[in-house]
Scaffold this motif. Sequence first.
Motif, PDB file in Angstrom:
ATOM      1  N   ALA A 124      60.602 -42.271  -8.542  1.00  0.00           N
ATOM      2  CA  ALA A 124      59.760 -43.084  -8.260  1.00  0.00           C
ATOM      3  C   ALA A 124      60.086 -44.232  -7.667  1.00  0.00           C
ATOM      4  O   ALA A 124      59.463 -44.557  -6.655  1.00  0.00           O
ATOM      5  N   SER A 125      61.235 -44.933  -7.902  1.00  0.00           N
ATOM      6  CA  SER A 125      62.001 -46.044  -7.576  1.00  0.00           C
ATOM      7  C   SER A 125      62.280 -45.689  -5.847  1.00  0.00           C
ATOM      8  O   SER A 125      61.963 -46.630  -5.184  1.00  0.00           O
ATOM      9  N   LYS A 126      62.956 -44.733  -5.622  1.00  0.00           N
ATOM     10  CA  LYS A 126      63.145 -44.339  -4.350  1.00  0.00           C
ATOM     11  C   LYS A 126      62.019 -44.304  -3.399  1.00  0.00           C
ATOM     12  O   LYS A 126      61.858 -44.839  -2.424  1.00  0.00           O
ATOM     13  N   LEU A 127      61.119 -43.579  -3.865  1.00  0.00           N
ATOM     14  CA  LEU A 127      59.544 -43.496  -3.101  1.00  0.00           C
ATOM     15  C   LEU A 127      59.127 -44.865  -2.995  1.00  0.00           C
ATOM     16  O   LEU A 127      58.604 -45.197  -1.782  1.00  0.00           O
ATOM     17  N   ALA A 128      59.209 -45.508  -4.085  1.00  0.00           N
ATOM     18  CA  ALA A 128      58.337 -47.046  -3.938  1.00  0.00           C
ATOM     19  C   ALA A 128      59.141 -47.779  -2.910  1.00  0.00           C
ATOM     20  O   ALA A 128      58.602 -48.351  -2.113  1.00  0.00           O
ATOM     21  N   LYS A 129      60.397 -47.721  -2.785  1.00  0.00           N
ATOM     22  CA  LYS A 129      61.256 -48.461  -1.807  1.00  0.00           C
ATOM     23  C   LYS A 129      60.826 -47.802  -0.512  1.00  0.00           C
ATOM     24  O   LYS A 129      60.933 -48.798   0.390  1.00  0.00           O
ATOM     25  N   LEU A 130      60.971 -46.802  -0.300  1.00  0.00           N
ATOM     26  CA  LEU A 130      60.656 -46.117   1.102  1.00  0.00           C
ATOM     27  C   LEU A 130      59.479 -46.492   1.717  1.00  0.00           C
ATOM     28  O   LEU A 130      59.255 -46.797   2.979  1.00  0.00           O
TER      29      LEU A 130
END
Length: 93
Positions: A19-25
């Motif tokens: 979730a953190s990675k997706l939000a950042k991307l």
Amino acid sequence: MKKIIVACGSGVATSQTVASKLAKLLKERKVPAEVEAVDIKSLKHHVKSADAYVSIVKSKEEFGIPVFNGVAFLTGMGQEEELQKIIDLIEED
């Protein structure tokens, strides 16, 4: 704003990472979306208010919303393709 939920098979740790990675991307690409990691036990409750589900484990269950491959965000393999599918969903209005 579209809501995307992420859940893994055993709890919240892996789903929080994805979730953190997706939000950042998405933020880097200026694509507005709410990305939330949820506990697999409460998935059915959260699916009701979500526009998409990013799954870490394969499920035969149908949720009535688009399901994306979360493993791609863990391994990096196929990540750009999955990310583009999610962006396309968010921007289709």
